[in-house]
Design an enzyme around this catalytic site. Structure first.
Site, PDB file in Angstrom:
ATOM      1  N   ASP A   1       4.279   1.487   3.377  1.00 52.84           N
ATOM      2  CA  ASP A   1       3.088   2.098   3.548  1.00 52.84           C
ATOM      3  C   ASP A   1       2.780   3.131   2.755  1.00 52.84           C
ATOM      4  O   ASP A   1       3.677   3.761   1.998  1.00 52.84           O
ATOM      5  CB  ASP A   1       3.405   2.570   5.075  1.00 52.84           C
ATOM      6  CG  ASP A   1       2.189   3.070   5.894  1.00 52.84           C
ATOM      7  OD1 ASP A   1       1.540   2.272   6.433  1.00 52.84           O
ATOM      8  OD2 ASP A   1       1.647   4.328   5.332  1.00 52.84           O
TER       9      ASP A   1
ATOM     10  N   TRP B   1      -1.605   1.411  27.299  1.00 58.51           N
ATOM     11  CA  TRP B   1      -1.990   0.291  26.133  1.00 58.51           C
ATOM     12  C   TRP B   1      -2.342  -0.747  26.938  1.00 58.51           C
ATOM     13  O   TRP B   1      -1.946  -1.419  27.881  1.00 58.51           O
ATOM     14  CB  TRP B   1      -0.498   0.270  25.536  1.00 58.51           C
ATOM     15  CG  TRP B   1      -0.378  -0.690  24.272  1.00 58.51           C
ATOM     16  CD1 TRP B   1      -0.227  -1.905  24.170  1.00 58.51           C
ATOM     17  CD2 TRP B   1      -0.807  -0.089  23.243  1.00 58.51           C
ATOM     18  NE1 TRP B   1      -0.413  -2.279  23.007  1.00 58.51           N
ATOM     19  CE2 TRP B   1      -0.722  -1.213  22.291  1.00 58.51           C
ATOM     20  CE3 TRP B   1      -1.420   1.259  22.546  1.00 58.51           C
ATOM     21  CZ2 TRP B   1      -0.918  -1.321  20.591  1.00 58.51           C
ATOM     22  CZ3 TRP B   1      -1.535   1.204  21.035  1.00 58.51           C
ATOM     23  CH2 TRP B   1      -1.183   0.054  20.303  1.00 58.51           C
TER      24      TRP B   1
ATOM     25  N   HIS C   1      -0.585   1.946  11.926  1.00 58.22           N
ATOM     26  CA  HIS C   1       0.197   1.451  10.741  1.00 58.22           C
ATOM     27  C   HIS C   1       1.244   0.337  11.058  1.00 58.22           C
ATOM     28  O   HIS C   1       1.569  -0.324  10.194  1.00 58.22           O
ATOM     29  CB  HIS C   1       0.392   2.563   9.733  1.00 58.22           C
ATOM     30  CG  HIS C   1      -0.614   3.311   9.133  1.00 58.22           C
ATOM     31  ND1 HIS C   1      -0.571   3.528   7.784  1.00 58.22           N
ATOM     32  CD2 HIS C   1      -1.686   3.599   9.656  1.00 58.22           C
ATOM     33  CE1 HIS C   1      -2.027   4.051   7.346  1.00 58.22           C
ATOM     34  NE2 HIS C   1      -2.669   4.224   8.484  1.00 58.22           N
TER      35      HIS C   1
ATOM     36  N   SER D   1      -5.592   3.797  19.149  1.00 58.24           N
ATOM     37  CA  SER D   1      -4.472   4.473  19.749  1.00 58.24           C
ATOM     38  C   SER D   1      -4.284   5.977  19.561  1.00 58.24           C
ATOM     39  O   SER D   1      -3.386   6.718  19.927  1.00 58.24           O
ATOM     40  CB  SER D   1      -2.962   3.781  18.853  1.00 58.24           C
ATOM     41  OG  SER D   1      -3.385   4.054  17.685  1.00 58.24           O
TER      42      SER D   1
HETATM   43  N1  UDP Z   1      -4.310  -1.530  20.256  1.00 61.80           N
HETATM   44  C1  UDP Z   1      -4.052  -2.365  21.630  1.00 61.80           C
HETATM   45  N2  UDP Z   1      -4.102  -1.612  22.746  1.00 61.80           N
HETATM   46  C2  UDP Z   1      -4.675  -0.545  23.075  1.00 61.80           C
HETATM   47  C3  UDP Z   1      -5.038   0.187  21.854  1.00 61.80           C
HETATM   48  C4  UDP Z   1      -4.809  -0.489  20.625  1.00 61.80           C
HETATM   49  O1  UDP Z   1      -3.365  -3.497  21.497  1.00 61.80           O
HETATM   50  O2  UDP Z   1      -4.650  -0.149  24.141  1.00 61.80           O
HETATM   51  C5  UDP Z   1      -3.959  -2.211  18.964  1.00 61.80           C
HETATM   52  C6  UDP Z   1      -5.192  -2.793  18.548  1.00 61.80           C
HETATM   53  O3  UDP Z   1      -5.462  -4.048  18.805  1.00 61.80           O
HETATM   54  C7  UDP Z   1      -5.176  -2.594  17.039  1.00 61.80           C
HETATM   55  C8  UDP Z   1      -4.246  -1.190  16.753  1.00 61.80           C
HETATM   56  O4  UDP Z   1      -3.838  -1.168  18.155  1.00 61.80           O
HETATM   57  O5  UDP Z   1      -4.212  -3.542  16.450  1.00 61.80           O
HETATM   58  C9  UDP Z   1      -5.431   0.069  16.724  1.00 61.80           C
HETATM   59  O6  UDP Z   1      -5.626  -0.024  15.451  1.00 61.80           O
HETATM   60  P1  UDP Z   1      -7.057   0.645  15.088  1.00 61.80           P
HETATM   61  O7  UDP Z   1      -7.189   0.482  13.743  1.00 61.80           O
HETATM   62  O8  UDP Z   1      -8.097  -0.164  15.527  1.00 61.80           O
HETATM   63  O9  UDP Z   1      -7.268   1.852  15.676  1.00 61.80           O
HETATM   64  P2  UDP Z   1      -6.469   3.356  15.564  1.00 61.80           P
HETATM   65  O10 UDP Z   1      -5.369   3.240  16.545  1.00 61.80           O
HETATM   66  O11 UDP Z   1      -5.829   3.574  14.085  1.00 61.80           O
HETATM   67  O12 UDP Z   1      -7.422   4.506  15.809  1.00 61.80           O
END
Ligand code: UDP
Length: 501
Positions: A128, A358, A25, A300
């Site tokens: 948010d 990450w 978010h 994430s």
């Molecule tokens: N992301 C990243 N590196 C990672 C994991 C996630 O840059 O190792 C970024 C990804 O590009 C995206 C966000 O984090 O913009 C993850 O959001 P998403 O809605 O895909 O998944 P969530 O984290 O909500 O499960």
């Protein structure tokens, strides 16, 4: 980029952005804040120090690009039971700590908010969804509140239908499929694939989501990271359901993160390419042929059991294609030892590369060696992957991800499902184990070059071309951003013209 700011400083449109504290978010709301600043709006982002550290380098770069943007830090008080310095909810946060943190954050920001509004005098607020109280705070201050809800329009429409018609209560078992009524396409789901809140209406989270929806309906409008060609029919349906306005500002990540420093540090604070990762993933990908590598990342917030991690490792080894796998921090000794052993083996054979923690996802997705993505269907990753023109293997886990899968597989036909059947909470392992054979089969189908897979590739490439046009001058999302800024400006001017009573 054209500036939409009005004439004098006095009339400059000002906004406060209130992002939430989960990475998925925080990252997009900050990107949205930055796109408004890029288009002439004066932006203040309110968050805690640890969350600011995740994006401050981007905000500083924007400020040095002469954009009017800053962060206002709010310090969390010490709360008994809350470890010092914990300010983010992510995959490693327990439900208990997450709950305490959410409560402390809400209380702290809410009590300071009127004073912050008087200090910054914004013309509108972008909040948010989890700050439900901010709809009243904005009303009290006499400004419109725009809400960021995350997810696809598609999923929102489907979830509204579940609430309204409760088709999941009319089937006899969790794996019997039912139709979700009232949508432009006949979507079938099973009870085991829908979020728990539809099955446990008295759960505190179900209650929170009711409050979110109520505050969404009372907001001036919603901001989405989507673009019209992606799910236009559902965008229109969403507006009818909510009775409010909505604007698309997607694909946001490539729009606002146009250079390598922004892409490399996004969501992480410092550039992930530094140190081992720089020589590692980039050199490794550079050694691979165009379109030959599958990128595997579950966002994430994912949590997998040792058994599931073992199956993923074997599935990747057996699929016959090279891969990059992003592995979250693993606390269990058993799983960690297994993955470390696996890492040594696949790095020696040059078949695979593991990124711990990450990954610089935006940079990886645009690398020519990447040919497909295994995703949990988080909305951010979905849009980023479509933008990059890459087909997907869908493996939904939690939140609204099972609905997103249907959009990608059935409606847009740009993905191959791994065959996941069970929704789980982000903080739990769940009961389902997706076996190695299923994983390897779905990746082979995606990367194998058969006719079916070529069709999928053609479709996603075409959608990617449209996505890229959407954020160019005159494109659908560009116009949508201009519209919302213009509308906020008109509301401000109306207010200025009103005689003071
Ligand atoms: N992301 C990243 N590196 C990672 C994991 C996630 O840059 O190792 C970024 C990804 O590009 C995206 C966000 O984090 O913009 C993850 O959001 P998403 O809605 O895909 O998944 P969530 O984290 O909500 O499960």
């Amino acid at each position: 980029m054209e500036s939409i700011g009005v004439e004098g400083e006095y009339e400059k449109l000002k906004a406060i952005f209130l992002p939430f504290i989960t990475p998925s978010h925080l990252v997009p709301v900050v990107d949205i804040a930055r796109i408004f600043a890029m288009h002439g709006v004066d932006v203040t982002i309110i968050t805690t120090p640890a969350n600011a550290a995740v994006f401050q380098s981007s905000v500083d770069r924007d400020a040095s690009r002469r954009r009017s943007i800053r962060t206002h830090l709010v310090k969390l008080p010490h709360v008994p039971g809350l470890p010092e310095g914990v300010e983010t909810i992510n995959a490693t946060t327990s439900k208990d700590i997450g709950g305490k943190l959410y409560e402390a954050l809400n209380k702290t920001i809410q009590t300071q908010f009127q004073q912050l509004l008087h200090q910054y005098k914004p013309d509108f607020l972008v909040s948010d969804m989890f700050y439900t109280w901010s709809v009243d705070a904005a009303a009290e201050f006499g400004i419109p509140r725009l809400i960021y809800v995350g997810g696809t329009y598609f999923a929102h429409c489907a979830m509204d239908s579940l609430e309204r018609f409760e088709p999941h209560k009319k089937v006899e078992s969790d794996d019997e499929s039912f139709l979700i009524p009232g949508l432009p396409y006949n979507m079938e789901m099973t009870r085991s694939q829908i979020p728990a809140r539809f099955k446990k209406p008295d759960d505190p989270f179900s209650y929170l989501m009711k409050m979110v929806k109520e505050s969404e309906k009372r907001s001036y409008g919603s901001l989405f990271k989507s673009f019209y060609a992606f799910e236009g029919a559902y965008e229109e349906l969403y507006r009818k359901i909510m009775g409010t306005k909505s604007w698309n500002v997607g694909p946001i990540s490539s729009w606002v993160n146009q250079d390598a420093s922004d892409k490399g540090s996004r969501g992480h604070g410092k550039e992930v390419e530094e140190g081992r990762e720089k020589v590692g993933w980039l050199a490794w990908l550079n050694s691979k042929q165009k379109g030959s590598v599958v990128y595997v990342c579950f966002g994430s917030m994912n949590n997998f059991s040792a058994t599931q991690i073992t199956e993923i490792a074997h599935g990747l080894e057996d699929c016959g294609h090279d891969f990059i796998w992003v592995v979250r921090k693993i606390d269990e000794d058993e799983s960690r030892a297994l993955v470390e052993e696996f890492e040594k083996r696949v790095e020696a054979s040059k078949k695979g590369y593991l990124i711990w923690g990450w990954a610089p996802q935006l940079l990886i997705l645009e690398h020519p060696a990447i040919g497909g993505v295994v995703t949990h269907c988080g909305m951010n990753t979905v849009i980023e992957t479509v933008d990059a023109g890459l087909p997907m293997v869908t493996w939904p886990l939690f939140a609204e991800q099972f609905f997103n899968e249907r959009l990608l597989v059935d409606v847009l036909k740009i993905a191959v499902p791994v065959g996941a059947k069970e929704w789980k909470s982000w903080s739990e392992f769940g009961n389902e184990i997706v076996e190695r054979e299923k994983i390897a089969k779905a990746i082979s189908l995606l990367m194998g070059g058969g006719e079916e897979c070529e069709e999928v590739r053609r479709r996603v490439k075409a959608l990617s071309d449209v996505a890229k046009k959407a954020i160019k001058i005159g494109g659908s999302s560009y116009n949508s951003l201009k519209d919302v800024i213009q509308e906020m400006k008109s509301l401000k001017l109306e207010k200025l013209k009103k005689p003071v009573s």
